[in-house]
Write a protein that holds these residues in place. Sequence first.
Motif, PDB file in Angstrom:
ATOM      1  N   ARG A   1      -2.753  10.228   3.948  1.00  0.00           N
ATOM      2  CA  ARG A   1      -1.223  10.378   3.021  1.00  0.00           C
ATOM      3  C   ARG A   1      -1.250   9.305   2.231  1.00  0.00           C
ATOM      4  O   ARG A   1      -0.088   9.158   1.617  1.00  0.00           O
ATOM      5  CB  ARG A   1       0.131  10.455   4.115  1.00  0.00           C
ATOM      6  CG  ARG A   1       0.005  11.691   4.849  1.00  0.00           C
ATOM      7  CD  ARG A   1       1.335  11.684   5.660  1.00  0.00           C
ATOM      8  NE  ARG A   1       1.320  13.128   6.471  1.00  0.00           N
ATOM      9  CZ  ARG A   1       2.535  13.495   6.975  1.00  0.00           C
ATOM     10  NH1 ARG A   1       3.657  13.057   6.675  1.00  0.00           N
ATOM     11  NH2 ARG A   1       2.585  14.748   7.481  1.00  0.00           N
ATOM     12  N   ASN A   2      -2.262   8.447   2.054  1.00  0.00           N
ATOM     13  CA  ASN A   2      -2.087   7.346   1.105  1.00  0.00           C
ATOM     14  C   ASN A   2      -3.374   7.518   0.059  1.00  0.00           C
ATOM     15  O   ASN A   2      -4.597   7.612   0.655  1.00  0.00           O
ATOM     16  CB  ASN A   2      -2.374   6.363   1.719  1.00  0.00           C
ATOM     17  CG  ASN A   2      -2.346   5.052   0.775  1.00  0.00           C
ATOM     18  OD1 ASN A   2      -3.005   4.691   0.162  1.00  0.00           O
ATOM     19  ND2 ASN A   2      -0.985   4.284   0.953  1.00  0.00           N
TER      20      ASN A   2
ATOM     21  N   TYR B   1      -6.839   4.110   8.248  1.00  0.00           N
ATOM     22  CA  TYR B   1      -6.604   4.554   7.259  1.00  0.00           C
ATOM     23  C   TYR B   1      -5.808   5.764   7.270  1.00  0.00           C
ATOM     24  O   TYR B   1      -5.484   6.332   8.453  1.00  0.00           O
ATOM     25  CB  TYR B   1      -7.765   5.002   6.388  1.00  0.00           C
ATOM     26  CG  TYR B   1      -8.459   3.978   5.592  1.00  0.00           C
ATOM     27  CD1 TYR B   1      -8.476   2.569   5.681  1.00  0.00           C
ATOM     28  CD2 TYR B   1      -9.292   4.510   4.409  1.00  0.00           C
ATOM     29  CE1 TYR B   1      -8.941   1.676   4.813  1.00  0.00           C
ATOM     30  CE2 TYR B   1     -10.032   3.495   3.673  1.00  0.00           C
ATOM     31  CZ  TYR B   1      -9.659   2.078   3.965  1.00  0.00           C
ATOM     32  OH  TYR B   1     -10.533   1.244   3.351  1.00  0.00           O
ATOM     33  N   SER B   2      -5.179   6.175   6.350  1.00  0.00           N
ATOM     34  CA  SER B   2      -4.111   7.272   6.438  1.00  0.00           C
ATOM     35  C   SER B   2      -4.620   8.528   5.261  1.00  0.00           C
ATOM     36  O   SER B   2      -4.854   8.297   4.159  1.00  0.00           O
ATOM     37  CB  SER B   2      -2.735   7.019   6.116  1.00  0.00           C
ATOM     38  OG  SER B   2      -1.885   7.901   5.926  1.00  0.00           O
TER      39      SER B   2
ATOM     40  N   LEU C   1       0.734  -1.375  -0.118  1.00  0.00           N
ATOM     41  CA  LEU C   1       0.194  -0.098  -0.115  1.00  0.00           C
ATOM     42  C   LEU C   1       0.781   1.084  -0.008  1.00  0.00           C
ATOM     43  O   LEU C   1       0.223   2.371  -0.361  1.00  0.00           O
ATOM     44  CB  LEU C   1      -1.012   0.038   1.089  1.00  0.00           C
ATOM     45  CG  LEU C   1      -2.008  -1.019   1.246  1.00  0.00           C
ATOM     46  CD1 LEU C   1      -2.733  -1.272   2.556  1.00  0.00           C
ATOM     47  CD2 LEU C   1      -3.044  -0.672   0.194  1.00  0.00           C
ATOM     48  N   ASP C   2       2.168   1.184   0.505  1.00  0.00           N
ATOM     49  CA  ASP C   2       2.985   2.376   0.407  1.00  0.00           C
ATOM     50  C   ASP C   2       3.323   2.884  -0.902  1.00  0.00           C
ATOM     51  O   ASP C   2       3.472   4.035  -1.116  1.00  0.00           O
ATOM     52  CB  ASP C   2       4.350   1.919   1.320  1.00  0.00           C
ATOM     53  CG  ASP C   2       4.237   1.783   2.643  1.00  0.00           C
ATOM     54  OD1 ASP C   2       3.209   2.430   3.068  1.00  0.00           O
ATOM     55  OD2 ASP C   2       5.107   1.447   3.334  1.00  0.00           O
TER      56      ASP C   2
ATOM     57  N   ALA D   1       1.269   5.978  -1.438  1.00  0.00           N
ATOM     58  CA  ALA D   1       1.736   6.958  -0.407  1.00  0.00           C
ATOM     59  C   ALA D   1       2.393   8.178  -0.971  1.00  0.00           C
ATOM     60  O   ALA D   1       2.922   8.193  -2.024  1.00  0.00           O
ATOM     61  CB  ALA D   1       2.239   6.640   0.722  1.00  0.00           C
TER      62      ALA D   1
ATOM     63  N   ARG E   1      -9.482  -2.292   1.672  1.00  0.00           N
ATOM     64  CA  ARG E   1      -8.028  -2.037   1.906  1.00  0.00           C
ATOM     65  C   ARG E   1      -7.433  -3.336   1.430  1.00  0.00           C
ATOM     66  O   ARG E   1      -6.299  -3.509   0.679  1.00  0.00           O
ATOM     67  CB  ARG E   1      -7.750  -1.634   3.415  1.00  0.00           C
ATOM     68  CG  ARG E   1      -6.003  -1.703   3.506  1.00  0.00           C
ATOM     69  CD  ARG E   1      -5.851  -0.973   4.677  1.00  0.00           C
ATOM     70  NE  ARG E   1      -5.225   0.252   4.465  1.00  0.00           N
ATOM     71  CZ  ARG E   1      -4.259   0.897   5.347  1.00  0.00           C
ATOM     72  NH1 ARG E   1      -3.290   0.035   6.049  1.00  0.00           N
ATOM     73  NH2 ARG E   1      -3.665   1.873   5.255  1.00  0.00           N
TER      74      ARG E   1
ATOM     75  N   ASP F   1      -5.868   4.736   0.465  1.00  0.00           N
ATOM     76  CA  ASP F   1      -7.004   4.887   1.408  1.00  0.00           C
ATOM     77  C   ASP F   1      -7.837   6.146   1.403  1.00  0.00           C
ATOM     78  O   ASP F   1      -9.278   5.818   1.739  1.00  0.00           O
ATOM     79  CB  ASP F   1      -6.160   5.321   2.756  1.00  0.00           C
ATOM     80  CG  ASP F   1      -5.545   4.022   3.279  1.00  0.00           C
ATOM     81  OD1 ASP F   1      -5.743   2.877   2.709  1.00  0.00           O
ATOM     82  OD2 ASP F   1      -4.628   4.188   4.220  1.00  0.00           O
TER      83      ASP F   1
END
Length: 290
Positions: free
Chosen positions: A177-178, A174-175, A88-89, A92, A210, A181
């Motif tokens: 910054r992604n 969740y973030s 998932l990164d 980001a 996700r 998400d």
Amino acid sequence: MAPSTTIAVHAAVHAAALRAALAASLCAAGMSAAAAQDNAPLIDGVGAYTHSQIMRHRGEAEPERGDRRAPLRTTPKPAPARSAAAQLDSLAFAPQPAVSAALNAAFADSLTGRRPSLDSEVLRDIDGAFERHPQFRALLARQIGGDDREQVLQALQSGRLQAQFGQRLRAHGYSTRNFGDVLNAFMVYGWTLANDGARSDHQAAFAGLRARLADSLARGQKLTSMRPQQLQEAAELYGLIATLANAAWQNARGPAERASLRDGMTAIGRTVGIDFRAVALRDGGFAPKR
């Protein structure tokens, strides 16, 4: 465009590339809807959305409709030895204050009926929805100053709305910054408002969306070639729309205003490529209504 169990496919790549790939997924899923059970094909919204970005930035022509109707469920390729978090990164980004400042100024323009000062495809889509649904725009703007651009801009620059959205996302793991998400969260919140506030606890759906995205990445699918600035702009805009629409729903003064919010969120959803009224939200994510 009238709601249906499939999303209309737009042929013009330059005008609708980011919608078309998800539209194809919905068409393929809709073909199975009549015989679907609880394990109906789920819609991988982020994967389709970001795949379309690859076509746009490479300048590739979109495949013919018949070439795009691949089954939603395919035999998985061996997954690389990477954790879901590492997968998932790849979606980001590191937020840049200058990008946020320019975006907030342009969104303040849009909310107050002015021509946006920033050329962003996502903002162009949102601005188009505002033009078709001016009451929706007015209801969102009313939450932070109405037609007073300076007051609206001050509210956006304060970071208060962004902090509220971040708090909501963190509650689901969740973030902000992604991009994956944020887009998943926007679709959950948008679906909720477009369907009269249906369900109050979406924890399982957040986890399911996700997991589907991580699976797509694990199978070696490169989902986006968007630059970090574009990821940030899109993520922040969807977060602001979701936060303002939720506030407007809570502060609505009657059925007519809530109807405007339903119509507006449905229109925004279609810019992403999903008809919120034609899909159901299940624990694993979205699936065509039966």
